[in-house]
Scaffold this motif. Sequence first.
Motif, PDB file in Angstrom:
ATOM      1  N   ASN A 149      23.710 -34.667 -28.461  1.00 14.02           N
ATOM      2  CA  ASN A 149      23.285 -33.289 -28.670  1.00 14.02           C
ATOM      3  C   ASN A 149      22.356 -33.276 -29.881  1.00 14.02           C
ATOM      4  N   GLU A 201      27.320 -21.608 -27.031  1.00 15.56           N
ATOM      5  CA  GLU A 201      27.399 -23.065 -27.045  1.00 15.56           C
ATOM      6  C   GLU A 201      27.319 -23.581 -28.481  1.00 15.56           C
ATOM      7  N   GLY A 212      28.716 -28.889 -27.901  1.00 14.66           N
ATOM      8  CA  GLY A 212      28.576 -28.711 -26.457  1.00 14.66           C
ATOM      9  C   GLY A 212      29.584 -27.746 -25.881  1.00 14.66           C
ATOM     10  N   ASP A 213      30.719 -27.495 -26.585  1.00 16.73           N
ATOM     11  CA  ASP A 213      31.696 -26.523 -26.099  1.00 16.73           C
ATOM     12  C   ASP A 213      31.129 -25.116 -26.216  1.00 16.73           C
ATOM     13  N   ASN A 214      31.707 -24.170 -25.498  1.00 17.29           N
ATOM     14  CA  ASN A 214      31.231 -22.784 -25.516  1.00 17.29           C
ATOM     15  C   ASN A 214      32.327 -21.882 -26.085  1.00 17.29           C
TER      16      ASN A 214
END
Length: 883
Positions: A149, A201, A212-214
Amino acid sequence: MDSEGKKYWLSIAAFVLVFVAVVATFATFMQQTSNRIVSQTDQYIADATQQTAKLVSTYLQNAQMDIETVAALASESSQVTNVIEDGEWLGIVGTLAPFDTVEFVDAQGDLLTVDGNNVNVADRPYFAKAMEGQSGIETVFDSRLTHENLVCFYAPVRRGVDGPVIGLLLAHYHESRMTDLLASSFFGYESSVHLVLPSGEIIASSDGARAGDNLLEEAYATHGQGEEAARQLIDAFESQKDASFSYATDQGIRSVCVARVPATDWMVVETFPEVATANMIDAANAGGWRALVVIVIVFVGVIVGIVIYSNRKHRFFTREMRDRADVEAALDKLAGRTALVNIPLDHFRYVTGPVAPDGTTPTEGTYEVMRDRIVSMVVGDEARAEAADLLDRDHLLSRMRSGEDNVRFEFQVDRDGVLKWEDFNFICVARDSDGNPERLVYITQDVTALKRREKQMQQAMEDSYRAAIAANNAKSDFLSRMSHDIRTPMNAIIGMTELARMNEGNWEKVDDCLGKITLSSNHLLSLINEVLDLSMIENGRLVLVSAEVDLAELMKEMETVFAQRCLESSLQLELSMVEVRHPVILSDGLRLQQVFINMLGNAVKFTPPGGTVAVRLTERPSRMEDCSDYEFVFADTGCGMAPEFVEHVFEPFTREHDSRTEHVEGTGLGLSIVMNIVSLMGGTITVDSKPHCGTTFTVHLELRHASANGVDAEGVAVAGEQDGVNGRGEVLKSAGAAGPSESVADKQDAESGPSFAGRRVLLVEDNELNSEIAQAMLESLGMEVETAVNGQEALVAVDVHGPSYYDVVLMDIQMPVMDGLEATRRIRALGRPDAATLPIVVLSANAFTEDVQESKRAGANDHLSKPISIKGLAATLGEVLGR
């Protein structure tokens, strides 16, 4: 159990109750301590989050400036393509620049890395933005090269400083760098910090595992414990505003803060460690627990003492008296008067409340005695009769039998000469087996302040209503005036158009009609411009632009503009400057010119033939350094104004209607606009007028000298010897019955306009009638005209034809498919060298300053406001085509 035994156990029970109250008090105190600590942690996390947001913003902005600087340096290189495609050069930039990686992306979207790996990123949003000439910051999840990321910084690379975009430089920050940036701790405990997109995000996280998690998806899925906090998190993201909140978790109290990163739409979400909060609460409450243990021991000792010494009576009476005093004190603070009413015994007794010094107020008796006392204090015969009915014993009991436990009344009463509003409450505290009231508590409260606030709120609502009515009337009055002022020239335009049709073939009559149509059209346009100016002023959108202004030149221009009008009206025009030692000043020249035109225009309109219109400019010393007090006097020998009208002369749409002025056209906005402009410049304007004796307006402006270059060694203006006035205040030229001035003749000669034979113009206009008019004007100037109906057609036409095919493009703004500003930007972005220099003139009905600036920012050479005249069109074309 005998009476003494009952009293003994009652005393024990009383002590137990006191003990429970003390424990509850300490529990409340410790809870308040916990709340205070949580509030402190909320403040800690809020401050820390704000600092983190500012740090991230500064970090990102500095990085963006770095990549833009590198891209600009690459664009300035004469061998820009060879430089940026050179892997060695990229390696050097990657080493020197503060980024983890730096790559170049060409115009096809191929990303060239230092080690030779190539991927195509043409579908990435930043590629499209960079190819349009933009730079910025983007987030890439699961990159195609490293599968990490990344935070990406991009900037366009051009072929030359102002050349076309040939690609972009792309720099990255890896997860580890952003993780280190977000790392934070409180009192030795690591906190959780997330950098989050508006969509929820996570771009980067302090623990490196959440990227990357929301967060929003997690919040929407939260139920039960933490649901309220999840809702507050969602609200903060939707409103893009900072927010702080706390909620309970299995590990303790968690404090969370959401802060927007300045200059971006990203958010920072930071949490205060629950274990740190728990330790702080435990440390703060440790002393409370010790004190509570001591209290328990003391109370146990007291109870044991009571049992041993059998001091039941003393303890009982002491406690009873103390409890009664506490209750009476509390009731006394809560209510003005309190009484106990026993229904079966028909008896009342006042418990609290003041008693008349002379003893006339009964403290107990029958219910009727209390009711008569209350009714006698009510103010007003009607209110007193109503109170008698409402307080009737049978009426009161019937309401309580229906299930009401509290019956309330409000009356204004007279207590010893003081008028008060009081709230009377009868509360049922005991009923018999059939549900009938047995015992009541009567309480009164002073609600005078509350009634006063209610009255103030009602008055405020009435004032708001009247203000709304006034605003509506003002709107109606405005529409009525505008309807009249617009219909007057429109009537002339429509009528003269019909007359011209009726006189086809009679060219002299038709020409006369066309001249009057032009005159009425100009009057209508003047009305619209004045309304727009007033709207800008009232909305605070009028901004003054400071630049050098030559007052001598301005006076000369005014003489040029008004000389012919004064000649036609048989008026004498006099302009003079008195002791003007600094004619060049810093001010807004256009707005000063607007003041002159409005003032002189009014003077000319309201001065009969044979009169005089004069302008006198005087410079006086000022207390401010490098400034002077400039006095502008506009005087005429016209009809003057009545004293009662002078007070309203600067109000919008205000005109004096009498036999002297009814034949003069006008909107009544000119002087209002002048006053607002003068106020914006920090000046003053006054008026002196008498009927049939003329009018004098005096404007004072404190203006700063532009420089010392306009004065000689003795400080006397050397640039004042020009047509119009000189530096000594002498009138050099006046316009009257003698004939037109030389400047007017020069202006008339210039109106013939240049010829543009052989020049080709692309006219972009979606309105068929406007296109026909503009095409006829252009062809009358000798130009070859090609047309397009929207920006997309114009872009295709310029792209398809070779360089120098079109000499100029006339571009409307509001069009379907593609508007004019977007078409202008895309024409400038074409890869041909001539696309950057092709003259483009914007045609628009938007005439505000910000509209002109927007056209220039889009790449236009000039801006023409509709309606356009052939003279203005020819002058603009002459400027952009170099004639």
